[in-house]
Write a protein that holds these residues in place. Sequence first.
Motif, PDB file in Angstrom:
ATOM      1  N   LEU A 146      53.495  44.169  34.734  1.00 44.20           N
ATOM      2  CA  LEU A 146      52.544  43.426  35.563  1.00 44.20           C
ATOM      3  C   LEU A 146      52.309  44.130  36.895  1.00 44.20           C
ATOM      4  CD1 LEU A 146      53.721  39.749  34.917  1.00 44.20           C
ATOM      5  CD2 LEU A 146      51.618  40.827  34.106  1.00 44.20           C
ATOM      6  N   GLY A 147      53.376  44.681  37.471  1.00 51.03           N
ATOM      7  CA  GLY A 147      53.220  45.400  38.727  1.00 51.03           C
ATOM      8  C   GLY A 147      52.326  46.616  38.588  1.00 51.03           C
ATOM      9  N   LEU A 205      50.862  30.719  44.445  1.00 51.84           N
ATOM     10  CA  LEU A 205      51.887  30.414  43.445  1.00 51.84           C
ATOM     11  C   LEU A 205      53.260  30.885  43.914  1.00 51.84           C
ATOM     12  CD1 LEU A 205      52.648  29.413  40.603  1.00 51.84           C
ATOM     13  CD2 LEU A 205      52.041  31.683  39.738  1.00 51.84           C
ATOM     14  N   LEU A 206      53.307  32.079  44.494  1.00 51.21           N
ATOM     15  CA  LEU A 206      54.569  32.613  44.994  1.00 51.21           C
ATOM     16  C   LEU A 206      55.101  31.766  46.141  1.00 51.21           C
ATOM     17  CD1 LEU A 206      56.416  35.008  44.342  1.00 51.21           C
ATOM     18  CD2 LEU A 206      55.205  36.329  46.080  1.00 51.21           C
ATOM     19  N   PHE A 249      65.562  46.235  40.704  1.00 48.60           N
ATOM     20  CA  PHE A 249      64.865  47.208  39.870  1.00 48.60           C
ATOM     21  C   PHE A 249      63.387  47.256  40.248  1.00 48.60           C
ATOM     22  CE2 PHE A 249      62.419  48.231  36.045  1.00 48.60           C
ATOM     23  CZ  PHE A 249      63.016  49.395  35.637  1.00 48.60           C
ATOM     24  N   GLY A 250      62.800  46.070  40.492  1.00 45.87           N
ATOM     25  CA  GLY A 250      61.386  46.008  40.825  1.00 45.87           C
ATOM     26  C   GLY A 250      61.060  46.623  42.165  1.00 45.87           C
ATOM     27  N   ALA A 251      62.069  46.692  43.062  1.00 51.16           N
ATOM     28  CA  ALA A 251      61.822  47.369  44.335  1.00 51.16           C
ATOM     29  C   ALA A 251      61.426  48.821  44.096  1.00 51.16           C
ATOM     30  CB  ALA A 251      63.064  47.294  45.216  1.00 51.16           C
ATOM     31  N   SER A 261      55.601  39.537  40.888  1.00 50.62           N
ATOM     32  CA  SER A 261      56.580  38.516  41.273  1.00 50.62           C
ATOM     33  C   SER A 261      56.106  37.124  40.884  1.00 50.62           C
ATOM     34  CB  SER A 261      56.837  38.576  42.783  1.00 50.62           C
ATOM     35  OG  SER A 261      57.365  39.829  43.156  1.00 50.62           O
ATOM     36  N   ALA A 262      54.851  36.799  41.208  1.00 53.82           N
ATOM     37  CA  ALA A 262      54.346  35.448  40.946  1.00 53.82           C
ATOM     38  C   ALA A 262      54.314  35.149  39.452  1.00 53.82           C
ATOM     39  CB  ALA A 262      52.958  35.294  41.550  1.00 53.82           C
ATOM     40  N   LEU A 263      53.762  36.050  38.650  1.00 60.52           N
ATOM     41  CA  LEU A 263      53.617  35.767  37.222  1.00 60.52           C
ATOM     42  C   LEU A 263      54.947  35.848  36.477  1.00 60.52           C
ATOM     43  CD1 LEU A 263      50.214  37.456  36.290  1.00 60.52           C
ATOM     44  CD2 LEU A 263      50.713  35.112  36.959  1.00 60.52           C
TER      45      LEU A 263
END
Length: 784
Positions: free
Chosen positions: A369-370, A29-30, A304-306, A287-289
Motif C-alpha cells: 500500500l505504501g 481515518l488515521l 519495518f515500514g519506517a 498506515s490508515a488502510l
Amino acid sequence: MSLGGTDSARGALLASRGWGLVLLACIVLLAVQVLRGAPLDTRITALLPEHQQGELIARADDSLASTFERRFLLLVASDATPHAAPVEAVNELRQALTASGIIASLDSQSPPRPDQTLTPYRYRLLTDSLARQDAEAWRQRGLSRLFAPGVDADLERDPFGLLDGWLEARFQGPVSWHPGGPGVVTDKTEWSLIGATLAASPYDMALQQELSAVLERFGQAHPELTLLRAGLVFHAAAGARQASHEIATIGLGSLFGILALLALVFRRPLVIATLLLPVATGLVFASALTWLIFGSLNLITLAFGASLIGLSVDYALHLQCTRQLNPGRSLRLFWPGLALGLASSLCAYLVQLATPLPGLRQMATFTALGLIGAWLSVRLWLPRLPLYHHPATATIARWLDRLRVGRGQRWVYPALALVLAVAAVLALTGSTTSHDLRQLNPSPAALIAEQQRVQTLLERPANFRYLIVSGETPDALLKRLEQLDEPLSRLEREGHLSSHRHLAQAVPSMQTQEHNLERVRERYAAALPELLTAAGLPSTLIPRLEDPLHEVPYLSPQTWLSSRAGEADRALWLDGLERPAALITIGEVDATASKALTQLAESPDVIYRDRVAALSQQLALLSEELVRWLALALALLVVVFGLRYRRHAWRVLLPPVGAVIITLGLYALSHTGLTLFHLLGLLLVLGIGLDAGIFSTEHPQDPGAWLAISLSCASSLLAFGLLAFSATPALHFLGQTCLIGLVATWCLVPLARGATERAGVAAHRGVAGSDTQELESSSHGRST
C-alpha cells in the motif's frame, strides 16, 4: 490545444484531486484510530503461523495462554542479609501495585488450604506409599501421630493421617508460608513472593508503562533489595520499548540520512520537499488502510515500514532526475518503466501474502500500500509541480556516469561470470538454514535469565511442552491420565524428565478412588483395634471411627477446579469440546524423554505438542514455500523481461539476481544459517534491484537514470541497511541481508549498463537524452 489534449488534461486534474480526497480520508481515518486508542500489537508471536492443527491444539494453546499471559510473579530479597526482605517493604510494593489500578487481584498472603476442600473425600485419596504399607505400618503411623509433639492429630476424623499424607505427596513444592506471606527459601537467600493478575492485556502499553513505573519507584526507594520478575507483561514491555526506540532511531536515521543525501545532490529545499511528498503520502495511505484491514498495527510492522522511506522516494528520484537532466524528453517514455518498476516490486513483496503468518501478511500489505500510494503521488502530482534546477545536480550526474565499464575493460565480464559462478557453487553446496524459534525472541538476555531464575526457584518450567489426552467421558479421561503417569514417572525417576503435571494427580479416577476406599476400609479393620489398644483407648470407639467410611462422596474434577486450591490446575482441563480432553504439562526433556513422548503420541488419543519445535518446523516449511513462490515470480519476470527487452533482458536481471547470488554465497562462506527473515531480505533486494535493472536498461546512456539509481540504492541502503543494527533478531537478519545485497546491486548496475556510447553516434541516432536507438526500438516502441 486539441480537444483530446484538453480532455486528457482535465482527466489528469480530476485524478490528482481524487487522489487528494482519498488521502484526506486516510488522514481522518488515521486520526480516528489514534484518538479511539486502537491497539498497537507488540507480540513477536504475531509473526508466527496461526493454528493449523485443529481445534484441540488451538484450545490447548489458548487455555495455557489465557491462564498465564495475565499473570506475573515478583521475588524480593535483601542484598545485605540472607533473611527475607522486610515485611513492610513487601507490603509497600503490594499496596503500590493495588493503588496503580492495573492489578485485577493479588494472590492471597495466606495458604490456599486444600485440606478444607478435600476433607470430605479424604478416604478416597490414598498415596501409593500408604497403599503399599501393611496394617502394622498403619498402626505405627497412627501411634506416632498421636504422641509425636507438634502433630495436630484428629483421632476421630483421620486417625492415620490420610489427608496429611495425600497433601504432602501431591502438593509439596518450594513455596513456604510465613506471617508476611508466601516465600521461597534457598541455601543462601530467603525470597518473598508476590503473585498478581493484570486487569488488562499484557500488551496494553499504558499498563506496561504504569507497571514499570511502580517497580522503578520501588527499586529507587529500596536499593538494598533485589527484585526478580517473571511474566509475559515484562517481555511485552521490553519489546514495546525496543520497537518504539527502533522506530525512532531507524526511521529518523533513515530520514535524516536521506535528507542529507538529497541536499547534497539537489541543493534546493523545495526539491527535497517535493521528493519527500510521496514518502508522506505513502506512509499515510499504508498506515490508515493497514490499521483498518487488520484492526491493529504491530510495532514490528511500523519499524519495518519506517524503511518504506527508502523505497517510496525511489519513484520521485527517477522522475526528478529525468525532468531536471532531460528537460526536453517526453514523460510518455518514462511512465512505462515506472509502472513496470512498481509491478515488479509488488510481485516481490506480495509473495508474503501467500504465507500463513499474520504478521508477515501485515508487513506485506503495509509495504504494498505504501508503494502504491507513493507511486500515485509521483504519477498524479509531481509532474504538475514546477522544477527547481541547480548546476551541482548535473555535475554529480556526469561524475557518476564515469562509473561504468569502458570499451577496453571487457575483461570485467568474464571476471564477473567467475565471481557469480563461485558464489552460486558456494550457495548451492554450503548454504544452511536455521529456523529455531528461540533465536527470534527479542527480549533482552538479562530479562530472559531473570525469568529462568524465577522458574528455577519456583520449580515451574515453561509450559511449551505438553501432551493432549482425550477420552470418551471425564472419568475415562482421568483413567487414561493415570495410565500415562506410569511411564512419565519412570522417565522422571531416571532423570530424563524434570517434571510432569496433570489433573489426575489431584483428582484420581472413580475406579482408583473406589479402590482406595476399599483399601482404607481393610486397613481400618486390621489396624484400628490395635491402634486403640496401644493408645489405651476403649474399643467402643471403633464404630464411631469407622462410620464415616460408609458414605464417602467422589471427588470430581469440577469440585476440585472450582475451589481456590485447584485454580492452578484449571488450564489442564479443557471444557466445551465434543470429547473431554486434558493436558499433561512437561518440563525439561532430554533425547530419551523426547523419543518416549513421541512414542506415547502414537496412540490415537494422545498428541505430543512441543510448541517451540512445532513453530520452528512451521518456519522451515514457510521458508521453503517462500523460495518456491520467489522462484515462480522470478520465472514470470524473466518471461516478461524477455518479451520486452529481448536480448537485453540479462541487463535487467543482472543487478537483482546477481546481488542475491553474491549474498547467498557470502552467507555460505561465513556459515551463516539462513532464516525466514534472511529470505525476506533477499526479496527486498530483489525488488530494489529490479527497479535499478529496469531503469538502467530503459535508459542505458542517460546520466540522470544512473544518478537516480545511485540515489535510490543509497536511500534504500540507509533505510534497510540500518535494520542490521536492530536488536530485534528478525529485523537484524533482514537488515543484514539488505546491507550486503544492496551494495552488490549498486556495484552490478554499471556492468549492466554496458560501455559508453560515443557522443557523435548517439547524436546521429537521434535518441533524446542519449538513449541507444536499439533499445529504444526494442522497448519503448512496443510500449508506447
